[in-house]
Scaffold this motif. Structure first.
Motif, PDB file in Angstrom:
ATOM      1  N   GLY A  93     -46.146  29.739  95.782  1.00 20.13           N
ATOM      2  CA  GLY A  93     -45.280  28.838  95.032  1.00 20.13           C
ATOM      3  C   GLY A  93     -44.455  29.526  93.961  1.00 20.13           C
ATOM      4  N   CYS A  94     -44.704  30.817  93.751  1.00 13.40           N
ATOM      5  CA  CYS A  94     -43.974  31.569  92.714  1.00 13.40           C
ATOM      6  C   CYS A  94     -42.677  32.102  93.301  1.00 13.40           C
ATOM      7  CB  CYS A  94     -44.837  32.718  92.188  1.00 13.40           C
ATOM      8  SG  CYS A  94     -46.409  32.195  91.478  1.00 13.40           S
ATOM      9  N   THR A  95     -41.729  31.218  93.533  1.00 15.20           N
ATOM     10  CA  THR A  95     -40.491  31.596  94.209  1.00 15.20           C
ATOM     11  C   THR A  95     -39.345  31.889  93.262  1.00 15.20           C
ATOM     12  OG1 THR A  95     -39.905  29.262  94.427  1.00 15.20           O
ATOM     13  CG2 THR A  95     -41.116  30.281  96.260  1.00 15.20           C
ATOM     14  N   GLY A  96     -39.462  31.466  92.012  1.00 16.77           N
ATOM     15  CA  GLY A  96     -38.384  31.640  91.046  1.00 16.77           C
ATOM     16  C   GLY A  96     -38.526  32.906  90.231  1.00 16.77           C
ATOM     17  N   PRO A  97     -37.762  33.007  89.131  1.00 18.37           N
ATOM     18  CA  PRO A  97     -37.822  34.188  88.270  1.00 18.37           C
ATOM     19  C   PRO A  97     -39.214  34.411  87.685  1.00 18.37           C
ATOM     20  CG  PRO A  97     -35.874  32.884  87.779  1.00 18.37           C
ATOM     21  CD  PRO A  97     -36.716  32.070  88.701  1.00 18.37           C
ATOM     22  N   VAL A  98     -39.483  35.665  87.322  1.00 18.24           N
ATOM     23  CA  VAL A  98     -40.807  36.075  86.837  1.00 18.24           C
ATOM     24  C   VAL A  98     -40.657  36.845  85.529  1.00 18.24           C
ATOM     25  CG1 VAL A  98     -42.903  37.373  87.378  1.00 18.24           C
ATOM     26  CG2 VAL A  98     -41.598  36.271  89.229  1.00 18.24           C
ATOM     27  N   LEU A  99     -41.533  36.550  84.578  1.00 15.23           N
ATOM     28  CA  LEU A  99     -41.661  37.338  83.348  1.00 15.23           C
ATOM     29  C   LEU A  99     -43.021  37.999  83.348  1.00 15.23           C
ATOM     30  CD1 LEU A  99     -41.138  38.260  80.354  1.00 15.23           C
ATOM     31  CD2 LEU A  99     -42.012  36.009  79.657  1.00 15.23           C
ATOM     32  N   ILE A 110     -25.741  30.982  82.897  1.00 18.37           N
ATOM     33  CA  ILE A 110     -26.947  30.328  82.397  1.00 18.37           C
ATOM     34  C   ILE A 110     -27.589  29.498  83.496  1.00 18.37           C
ATOM     35  CG2 ILE A 110     -26.133  30.268  80.022  1.00 18.37           C
ATOM     36  CD1 ILE A 110     -25.470  27.307  80.437  1.00 18.37           C
ATOM     37  N   ARG A 111     -28.886  29.264  83.336  1.00 20.02           N
ATOM     38  CA  ARG A 111     -29.635  28.488  84.319  1.00 20.02           C
ATOM     39  C   ARG A 111     -29.304  27.008  84.196  1.00 20.02           C
ATOM     40  NH1 ARG A 111     -33.787  30.225  87.068  1.00 20.02           N
ATOM     41  NH2 ARG A 111     -34.961  28.279  86.858  1.00 20.02           N
ATOM     42  N   THR A 112     -29.222  26.350  85.326  1.00 17.09           N
ATOM     43  CA  THR A 112     -28.936  24.921  85.357  1.00 17.09           C
ATOM     44  C   THR A 112     -30.110  24.126  85.903  1.00 17.09           C
ATOM     45  OG1 THR A 112     -27.911  25.170  87.544  1.00 17.09           O
ATOM     46  CG2 THR A 112     -26.459  25.305  85.620  1.00 17.09           C
ATOM     47  N   GLN A 113     -31.239  24.799  86.100  1.00 19.44           N
ATOM     48  CA  GLN A 113     -32.434  24.120  86.599  1.00 19.44           C
ATOM     49  C   GLN A 113     -33.620  24.479  85.732  1.00 19.44           C
ATOM     50  OE1 GLN A 113     -33.565  25.760  90.487  1.00 19.44           O
ATOM     51  NE2 GLN A 113     -32.116  27.426  90.130  1.00 19.44           N
ATOM     52  N   GLY A 114     -34.689  23.735  85.878  1.00 18.88           N
ATOM     53  CA  GLY A 114     -35.866  23.951  85.055  1.00 18.88           C
ATOM     54  C   GLY A 114     -36.738  25.090  85.534  1.00 18.88           C
ATOM     55  N   SER A 115     -37.954  25.157  84.992  1.00 21.00           N
ATOM     56  CA  SER A 115     -38.829  26.314  85.206  1.00 21.00           C
ATOM     57  C   SER A 115     -39.979  26.036  86.172  1.00 21.00           C
ATOM     58  CB  SER A 115     -39.401  26.769  83.860  1.00 21.00           C
ATOM     59  OG  SER A 115     -40.069  25.700  83.195  1.00 21.00           O
ATOM     60  N   GLN A 125     -40.943  30.303  71.837  1.00 20.20           N
ATOM     61  CA  GLN A 125     -40.327  29.264  71.019  1.00 20.20           C
ATOM     62  C   GLN A 125     -39.522  28.275  71.872  1.00 20.20           C
ATOM     63  OE1 GLN A 125     -39.606  31.478  66.759  1.00 20.20           O
ATOM     64  NE2 GLN A 125     -37.967  31.656  68.277  1.00 20.20           N
ATOM     65  N   ARG A 126     -39.040  28.734  73.023  1.00 17.35           N
ATOM     66  CA  ARG A 126     -38.312  27.905  73.972  1.00 17.35           C
ATOM     67  C   ARG A 126     -38.717  28.333  75.379  1.00 17.35           C
ATOM     68  NH1 ARG A 126     -32.259  29.114  72.650  1.00 17.35           N
ATOM     69  NH2 ARG A 126     -31.813  27.318  73.989  1.00 17.35           N
ATOM     70  N   ASP A 127     -38.529  27.459  76.329  1.00 21.17           N
ATOM     71  CA  ASP A 127     -38.853  27.754  77.719  1.00 21.17           C
ATOM     72  C   ASP A 127     -38.069  28.988  78.163  1.00 21.17           C
ATOM     73  OD1 ASP A 127     -39.194  27.810  80.481  1.00 21.17           O
ATOM     74  OD2 ASP A 127     -39.039  25.636  80.705  1.00 21.17           O
ATOM     75  N   PRO A 128     -38.753  30.060  78.569  1.00 20.50           N
ATOM     76  CA  PRO A 128     -38.033  31.287  78.948  1.00 20.50           C
ATOM     77  C   PRO A 128     -37.100  31.102  80.140  1.00 20.50           C
ATOM     78  CG  PRO A 128     -40.354  31.439  79.558  1.00 20.50           C
ATOM     79  CD  PRO A 128     -40.200  30.224  78.699  1.00 20.50           C
ATOM     80  N   PHE A 129     -37.395  30.132  80.992  1.00 16.24           N
ATOM     81  CA  PHE A 129     -36.582  29.911  82.187  1.00 16.24           C
ATOM     82  C   PHE A 129     -36.044  28.487  82.272  1.00 16.24           C
ATOM     83  CE2 PHE A 129     -39.725  33.215  83.687  1.00 16.24           C
ATOM     84  CZ  PHE A 129     -38.823  34.272  83.641  1.00 16.24           C
ATOM     85  N   GLY A 130     -35.978  27.797  81.146  1.00 22.15           N
ATOM     86  CA  GLY A 130     -35.496  26.430  81.140  1.00 22.15           C
ATOM     87  C   GLY A 130     -33.984  26.346  81.274  1.00 22.15           C
TER      88      GLY A 130
END
Length: 453
Positions: A221-227, A98-103, A237-242
């Motif tokens: 700046g779009c260095t993280g995961p992408v949907l 699971i992710r341990t950082q925000g989006s 309903q919840r942050d997809p990458f939270g």
């Protein structure tokens, strides 16, 4: 993809077998030898079950004929090959890392052409209210409808206006096509029958792949995961990458309901005519993957969008393919199940970032209509507009808990009971769900259309 084998299996097996042989030679006891063989056999059976269990997470279909299946795959070009090792087979699901950082550095992208402001409110508004802090990039019509541009600006959305143009081919079958009245037609029709620069060699619905690739590539700046997601029928309903979301290590594609397979005409008939492969039977028969939502790292998403575009060009140039009927879902499934998407996992429905209730919603709707027609004798449309789903309480619960689809506040849930992060194909939950939203009550409605909208 070959499952990793524990390094101690061979040594343990040899040790047990050697001890068995010594026992036989020293004691000449066939009974003990037989018992030890049984123990070894049971051990190997249990071990194989443990190793093969993760296949339920990502296996595309039957293992039979896998070698022949992959042998027919079109070779991957060297510049698109992914040298990174394959993701763990549990990754991408609620059972994996699971992710341990925000989006903050993540991205959500889509094409939203010709829609009214209500569609953007559902998609963008619910995404921001989910706590999403990242980039939102949308391709929109050159002349958006009233209020759309102002709303998107207020939500810090990068809205890229398309430039419609005449197509280089005939998308309608009746002569060279003209650009669709500047985007005044319905969004769905525009995306199906219009072309946009610089990719006038394919419909806008398909050119979203190279267009979104270009937008992502330009976003430093779009260095993280992408949907990459459909817009019209998706909410959050919840942050997809939270924090707490499934980690994104490669490419994630998402299965539909377990009853849906590639035998459906949307893949089977189209892939058969365009590639000669029959996905309606073994060894090609496999769970249906939905092309409306795909998740990946920046690198794997750029590769995915490029591969999809290149394969679309191949299909468009194939005289056996009628591009009026060919959809990206057939190409999406074909490429995954022939091994073209490197470092990719297929996530079962309701077990990862995306929940796709379309098939289940359609089944619920049909059963509801059939049951109410038998009980009331009313017209189907009247029933859909006036009678809620069984078990609805008129407040938060728009459908009964016996269907195991929502929590006590009306939010759709995954199999583990937690609220789904992304809900795609919500429109197929039908008029009873739509009426619940139109009544402007309940906690889910407040989340989707809060006071800040």
């Amino acid at each position: 993809m070959v499952l990793p084998q524990p390094s101690n299996v061979t040594s343990r097996q040899k040790s047990i077998l050697n001890r068995s042989k010594k026992s036989i030679l020293n004691k000449s006891n066939l009974t003990i030898f037989a018992a030890l063989c049984a123990v070894v056999g049971l051990f190997l059976i249990l071990l194989s079950n443990v190793l093969l269990l993760p296949l339920a997470v990502t296996s595309g279909g039957s293992a039979s004929g896998k070698a022949a299946f992959l042998a027919k795959a079109r070779p991957q070009s060297a510049d698109l090959a992914d040298p990174s090792p394959p993701a763990n087979r549990a990754d991408g699901t609620n059972l994996g890392r699971i992710r341990t950082q925000g989006s903050r550095h993540t991205t959500v992208m889509g094409m939203a052409v010709g829609y009214s402001i209500s569609t953007y409110r559902t998609f963008v508004g619910s995404l921001r209210r989910s706590g999403f802090e990242g980039h939102i990039i949308l391709a929109i019509a050159p002349d958006p409808k009233p209020g759309v541009l102002e709303y998107l600006t207020s939500k810090n959305v990068t809205a890229v206006r398309l430039e419609f143009a005449d197509c280089d081919f005939d998308p309608g079958g009746g002569g060279k096509a003209q650009a669709m009245d500047g985007g005044k037609s319905s969004g769905h029709k525009v995306e199906a029958m219009t072309c946009a620069r610089p990719y006038t060699d394919m419909m806008v619905r398909w050119s979203r792949y190279p267009l979104l690739r270009d937008y992502l590539e330009a976003c430093e700046g779009c260095t993280g995961p992408v949907l990459v997601s459909d817009v019209r029928d998706t909410f959050f309903q919840r942050d997809p990458f939270g924090t707490g979301a499934p980690e994104v290590l490669g490419l994630q594609v998402f299965r539909e309901h377990r009853s849906m397979t590639t035998a459906n005409w949307i893949v089977q008939q189209i892939a058969l005519s365009c590639t000669g492969l029959n996905f309606g039977e073994e060894p090609y028969l496999a769970p249906m993957l939905c092309s409306g939502t795909t998740v990946g790292t920046r690198e794997t998403m750029l590769r995915y969008l490029t591969i999809m575009y290149e394969e679309m060009r191949v299909w468009l140039d194939n005289p056996s393919c009628d591009h009026r009927w060919v959809g990206d879902q057939a190409i999406h499934n074909y490429l995954f199940y022939t091994g073209r998407f490197h470092n990719a996992v297929a996530v079962p429905n309701r077990m990862g970032i995306v929940h796709t209730p379309g098939v289940q919603g359609s089944m619920l709707l049909e059963e509801h209509a059939k049951d109410m027609i038998e009980k009331t004798g009313k017209d189907r449309l009247v029933i859909m507009n006036t009678i809620p789903y069984q078990g609805a309480n008129g407040k938060d619960q728009w459908i009964g808990p016996q269907f195991d689809l929502i929590d006590k506040e009306g939010f759709l849930v995954d199999f583990n009971g937690e609220r789904s992060r992304v809900v795609h194909q919500f429109d197929r939950l039908g008029l009873p769900f739509g009426n619940y939203l139109r009544n402007k009550q309940g906690k889910l409605w407040k989340h989707l259309y809060g006071p800040d909208d």
